[in-house]
Design a protein around this motif. Structure first.
Motif, PDB file in Angstrom:
ATOM      1  N   HIS A  42      39.626  58.433  52.454  1.00  0.00           N
ATOM      2  CA  HIS A  42      40.705  57.781  52.734  1.00  0.00           C
ATOM      3  C   HIS A  42      40.395  56.369  53.114  1.00  0.00           C
ATOM      4  N   PHE A  43      40.915  55.333  52.758  1.00  0.00           N
ATOM      5  CA  PHE A  43      40.486  53.911  53.203  1.00  0.00           C
ATOM      6  C   PHE A  43      41.420  52.818  52.792  1.00  0.00           C
ATOM      7  N   ALA A  44      41.323  51.722  53.360  1.00  0.00           N
ATOM      8  CA  ALA A  44      42.168  50.591  53.122  1.00  0.00           C
ATOM      9  C   ALA A  44      41.388  49.542  52.763  1.00  0.00           C
ATOM     10  N   VAL A  45      41.714  48.545  51.831  1.00  0.00           N
ATOM     11  CA  VAL A  45      40.951  47.334  51.462  1.00  0.00           C
ATOM     12  C   VAL A  45      41.487  46.111  52.367  1.00  0.00           C
ATOM     13  N   ILE A  46      40.113  45.723  53.075  1.00  0.00           N
ATOM     14  CA  ILE A  46      40.459  44.402  53.899  1.00  0.00           C
ATOM     15  C   ILE A  46      40.367  43.247  52.884  1.00  0.00           C
ATOM     16  N   THR A  47      41.173  42.435  52.749  1.00  0.00           N
ATOM     17  CA  THR A  47      41.269  41.353  51.685  1.00  0.00           C
ATOM     18  C   THR A  47      40.443  40.142  52.138  1.00  0.00           C
ATOM     19  N   TYR A  48      39.236  40.486  52.168  1.00  0.00           N
ATOM     20  CA  TYR A  48      38.189  39.520  52.349  1.00  0.00           C
ATOM     21  C   TYR A  48      37.858  39.062  51.013  1.00  0.00           C
ATOM     22  N   ASN A  49      37.564  37.660  50.938  1.00  0.00           N
ATOM     23  CA  ASN A  49      37.083  36.902  49.800  1.00  0.00           C
ATOM     24  C   ASN A  49      38.048  37.387  48.510  1.00  0.00           C
ATOM     25  N   MET A  50      39.127  37.660  48.746  1.00  0.00           N
ATOM     26  CA  MET A  50      40.254  38.167  47.583  1.00  0.00           C
ATOM     27  C   MET A  50      41.539  37.594  47.899  1.00  0.00           C
ATOM     28  N   ALA A  51      42.475  37.514  46.887  1.00  0.00           N
ATOM     29  CA  ALA A  51      43.782  37.358  47.093  1.00  0.00           C
ATOM     30  C   ALA A  51      44.392  38.278  48.029  1.00  0.00           C
ATOM     31  N   PRO A  52      45.514  37.683  48.864  1.00  0.00           N
ATOM     32  CA  PRO A  52      46.085  36.254  48.735  1.00  0.00           C
ATOM     33  C   PRO A  52      45.059  35.101  49.692  1.00  0.00           C
ATOM     34  N   ASN A  53      44.049  35.554  50.068  1.00  0.00           N
ATOM     35  CA  ASN A  53      43.342  34.705  51.109  1.00  0.00           C
ATOM     36  C   ASN A  53      42.601  33.623  50.281  1.00  0.00           C
ATOM     37  N   VAL A  54      42.191  33.888  48.963  1.00  0.00           N
ATOM     38  CA  VAL A  54      41.425  32.939  48.129  1.00  0.00           C
ATOM     39  C   VAL A  54      42.022  33.182  46.764  1.00  0.00           C
ATOM     40  N   PRO A  55      42.252  32.097  45.816  1.00  0.00           N
ATOM     41  CA  PRO A  55      42.947  32.342  44.538  1.00  0.00           C
ATOM     42  C   PRO A  55      41.997  33.199  43.738  1.00  0.00           C
ATOM     43  N   THR A  56      40.579  32.963  43.836  1.00  0.00           N
ATOM     44  CA  THR A  56      39.727  33.973  43.311  1.00  0.00           C
ATOM     45  C   THR A  56      38.545  34.253  43.893  1.00  0.00           C
ATOM     46  N   PRO A  57      37.995  35.367  43.824  1.00  0.00           N
ATOM     47  CA  PRO A  57      37.002  35.944  44.856  1.00  0.00           C
ATOM     48  C   PRO A  57      35.889  34.486  44.571  1.00  0.00           C
ATOM     49  N   VAL A  58      35.060  34.319  45.425  1.00  0.00           N
ATOM     50  CA  VAL A  58      33.881  33.425  45.486  1.00  0.00           C
ATOM     51  C   VAL A  58      32.683  34.219  45.234  1.00  0.00           C
ATOM     52  N   PRO A  59      31.934  34.226  44.244  1.00  0.00           N
ATOM     53  CA  PRO A  59      30.666  34.984  44.045  1.00  0.00           C
ATOM     54  C   PRO A  59      29.816  34.704  45.145  1.00  0.00           C
ATOM     55  N   TYR A  60      28.935  35.649  45.658  1.00  0.00           N
ATOM     56  CA  TYR A  60      28.073  35.619  46.544  1.00  0.00           C
ATOM     57  C   TYR A  60      28.794  35.671  47.758  1.00  0.00           C
ATOM     58  N   ALA A  61      29.854  35.422  48.022  1.00  0.00           N
ATOM     59  CA  ALA A  61      30.369  35.241  49.345  1.00  0.00           C
ATOM     60  C   ALA A  61      30.747  36.285  50.148  1.00  0.00           C
ATOM     61  N   GLY A  62      30.788  37.529  49.634  1.00  0.00           N
ATOM     62  CA  GLY A  62      31.032  38.829  50.092  1.00  0.00           C
ATOM     63  C   GLY A  62      31.864  39.813  49.417  1.00  0.00           C
ATOM     64  N   SER A  63      31.818  40.906  49.434  1.00  0.00           N
ATOM     65  CA  SER A  63      32.939  41.766  48.579  1.00  0.00           C
ATOM     66  C   SER A  63      32.763  43.310  49.233  1.00  0.00           C
ATOM     67  N   GLY A  64      33.873  44.041  48.776  1.00  0.00           N
ATOM     68  CA  GLY A  64      33.962  45.434  49.206  1.00  0.00           C
ATOM     69  C   GLY A  64      34.015  45.576  50.738  1.00  0.00           C
ATOM     70  N   ILE A  65      34.983  44.825  51.111  1.00  0.00           N
ATOM     71  CA  ILE A  65      35.214  45.256  52.903  1.00  0.00           C
ATOM     72  C   ILE A  65      36.221  46.050  52.923  1.00  0.00           C
ATOM     73  N   PHE A  66      36.159  47.333  53.491  1.00  0.00           N
ATOM     74  CA  PHE A  66      37.110  48.229  53.971  1.00  0.00           C
ATOM     75  C   PHE A  66      37.223  48.797  55.148  1.00  0.00           C
ATOM     76  N   LEU A  67      38.260  49.361  55.462  1.00  0.00           N
ATOM     77  CA  LEU A  67      38.523  49.985  56.821  1.00  0.00           C
ATOM     78  C   LEU A  67      38.497  51.522  56.231  1.00  0.00           C
ATOM     79  N   HIS A  68      37.270  52.221  56.686  1.00  0.00           N
ATOM     80  CA  HIS A  68      37.074  53.639  56.302  1.00  0.00           C
ATOM     81  C   HIS A  68      36.577  54.424  57.239  1.00  0.00           C
ATOM     82  N   GLU A  69      36.428  55.779  57.212  1.00  0.00           N
ATOM     83  CA  GLU A  69      35.806  56.842  58.016  1.00  0.00           C
ATOM     84  C   GLU A  69      34.387  56.701  58.426  1.00  0.00           C
TER      85      GLU A  69
END
Length: 115
Positions: A42-69
């Protein structure tokens, strides 16, 4: 999660920092989500470096940030995600309403009133 569920962490991919269902690894440090048990049961996506916070993800700026167990029953550090016990995660996921634009705040308890 199902076999073939990936989080694309390949900064050279046009689908960088997105969920993908594919038989092949998208490349880079992409995560095979179905293999991370119990963390991504079970998890939720934390919208870091993705919409709606940025128009498109910025390469190398970080990805795959989740709330998880936690990956281990006694708890453990993560590589950038927010991990909690199974009980706390289920409580948060039942409460969570994306339409209300919730925020995750990491702060010492005495400072939470600032947010």
């Amino acid at each position: 999660m199902f076999s073939g569920d990936w989080w694309n962490e390949n900064p050279t991919s046009p689908r960088y920092n997105t969920f993908q269902q594919t038989a092949t690894n998208p490349g880079g440090n992409s995560e095979a989500l179905w293999q991370e048990v119990p963390a991504y049961t079970h998890f939720a996506v934390i919208t870091y470096n993705m919409a709606p916070n940025v128009p498109t993800p910025v390469p190398y700026a970080g990805s795959g940030i989740f709330l998880h167990e936690f990956s281990r029953s006694g708890g453990n550090a993560t590589a950038g995600c927010v991990a909690v016990s199974h009980t706390h995660l289920v409580t948060v996921l039942r409460w969570l309403n994306p339409a209300l634009s919730p925020r995750i705040v990491l702060s010492p308890f005495p400072n939470l009133g600032r947010y």
